[in-house]
Design a protein around this motif. Structure first.
Motif, PDB file in Angstrom:
ATOM      1  N   CYS A 199       0.874  -1.175   0.000  1.00  0.00           N
ATOM      2  CA  CYS A 199       0.000   0.000   0.000  1.00  0.00           C
ATOM      3  C   CYS A 199       0.909   1.222   0.000  1.00  0.00           C
ATOM      4  O   CYS A 199       1.769   1.345   0.859  1.00  0.00           O
ATOM      5  CB  CYS A 199      -0.887  -0.015   1.240  1.00  0.00           C
ATOM      6  SG  CYS A 199      -1.770   1.532   1.497  1.00  0.00           S
ATOM      7  N   LYS A 208       0.251   4.265   0.639  1.00  0.00           N
ATOM      8  CA  LYS A 208      -0.032   5.174   1.753  1.00  0.00           C
ATOM      9  C   LYS A 208       0.603   4.661   3.052  1.00  0.00           C
ATOM     10  O   LYS A 208       1.232   5.405   3.793  1.00  0.00           O
ATOM     11  CB  LYS A 208      -1.544   5.319   1.913  1.00  0.00           C
ATOM     12  CG  LYS A 208      -1.941   6.605   2.577  1.00  0.00           C
ATOM     13  CD  LYS A 208      -3.442   6.782   2.463  1.00  0.00           C
ATOM     14  CE  LYS A 208      -3.907   7.898   3.396  1.00  0.00           C
ATOM     15  NZ  LYS A 208      -5.373   7.966   3.439  1.00  0.00           N
ATOM     16  N   CYS A 209       0.451   3.365   3.313  1.00  0.00           N
ATOM     17  CA  CYS A 209       1.047   2.769   4.513  1.00  0.00           C
ATOM     18  C   CYS A 209       2.546   2.513   4.316  1.00  0.00           C
ATOM     19  O   CYS A 209       3.270   2.353   5.285  1.00  0.00           O
ATOM     20  CB  CYS A 209       0.378   1.436   4.841  1.00  0.00           C
ATOM     21  SG  CYS A 209      -1.375   1.537   5.169  1.00  0.00           S
ATOM     22  N   VAL A 211       0.501  -5.030   2.899  1.00  0.00           N
ATOM     23  CA  VAL A 211      -0.756  -5.043   3.649  1.00  0.00           C
ATOM     24  C   VAL A 211      -1.706  -6.124   3.137  1.00  0.00           C
ATOM     25  O   VAL A 211      -1.552  -6.640   2.039  1.00  0.00           O
ATOM     26  CB  VAL A 211      -1.484  -3.676   3.542  1.00  0.00           C
ATOM     27  CG1 VAL A 211      -0.702  -2.583   4.233  1.00  0.00           C
ATOM     28  CG2 VAL A 211      -1.774  -3.325   2.089  1.00  0.00           C
ATOM     29  N   CYS A 269      -6.871  -1.426   0.900  1.00  0.00           N
ATOM     30  CA  CYS A 269      -6.008  -1.729   2.033  1.00  0.00           C
ATOM     31  C   CYS A 269      -6.850  -1.840   3.298  1.00  0.00           C
ATOM     32  O   CYS A 269      -7.666  -0.974   3.586  1.00  0.00           O
ATOM     33  CB  CYS A 269      -4.970  -0.607   2.159  1.00  0.00           C
ATOM     34  SG  CYS A 269      -4.036  -0.641   3.688  1.00  0.00           S
ATOM     35  N   LYS A 278      -5.824  -1.624   6.264  1.00  0.00           N
ATOM     36  CA  LYS A 278      -5.321  -0.744   7.319  1.00  0.00           C
ATOM     37  C   LYS A 278      -5.851   0.683   7.184  1.00  0.00           C
ATOM     38  O   LYS A 278      -6.344   1.262   8.136  1.00  0.00           O
ATOM     39  CB  LYS A 278      -3.781  -0.696   7.276  1.00  0.00           C
ATOM     40  CG  LYS A 278      -3.127  -1.983   7.725  1.00  0.00           C
ATOM     41  CD  LYS A 278      -2.627  -1.879   9.167  1.00  0.00           C
ATOM     42  CE  LYS A 278      -1.882  -3.119   9.583  1.00  0.00           C
ATOM     43  NZ  LYS A 278      -2.712  -4.104  10.259  1.00  0.00           N
ATOM     44  N   CYS A 279      -5.698   1.264   5.978  1.00  0.00           N
ATOM     45  CA  CYS A 279      -6.017   2.676   5.818  1.00  0.00           C
ATOM     46  C   CYS A 279      -7.188   2.924   4.871  1.00  0.00           C
ATOM     47  O   CYS A 279      -7.663   4.039   4.757  1.00  0.00           O
ATOM     48  CB  CYS A 279      -4.787   3.442   5.334  1.00  0.00           C
ATOM     49  SG  CYS A 279      -4.316   3.030   3.655  1.00  0.00           S
TER      50      CYS A 279
HETATM   51 ZN   LIG Z   1      -2.799   1.323   3.547  1.00  0.00          ZN
END
Ligand SMILES: [Zn+2]
Length: 105
Positions: free
Chosen positions: A72, A74-75, A79, A95, A97-98
């Motif tokens: 990802c 962004k992360c 992920v 994702c 997570k985000c």
């Molecule tokens: Zn992410």
């Protein structure tokens, strides 16, 4: 398989753990992936023609898709992704997570 060609993946198991690379090829029937710069094998070659060089060639070998995770952006890490169905009925990977969408390239 959730991973497609040109995806950036991170290796989570094996000798190349932590490495990242671009997916060059997917083999859906066998759940294998060819990832750029990951899982090198050494192939010993003999010079076949006169003047040709023999020796050891390093080449990527297909690896199991379960040993990698999608990265990802962004992360900035590998992920888990879930599949989201968009309003136009197309599927997208998101994702977990985000919530960032991971586009297929
Ligand atoms: Zn992410």
């Amino acid at each position: 398989m959730r991973i497609a060609k040109n995806d950036i993946v991170e290796v989570i198991a094996g000798n190349d753990r932590g490495k990242r690379g671009k997916v060059l090829k997917v083999f859906p029937e066998t759940n294998l992936l060819l990832v750029e710069g990951v899982n090198f094998i050494h192939r010993h070659t003999r010079p076949r023609k006169q003047g040709a060089q023999g020796g050891i060639i390093e080449k990527e070998a297909p690896m199991n898709a379960s040993n990698v995770m999608l990265v990802c952006t962004k992360c900035n890490r590998g992920v888990r992704v879930r599949t989201k169905v968009l309003t136009d009925k197309s599927k997208s990977r998101v994702c977990t997570k985000c919530g960032e969408m991971i586009e297929r390239k």
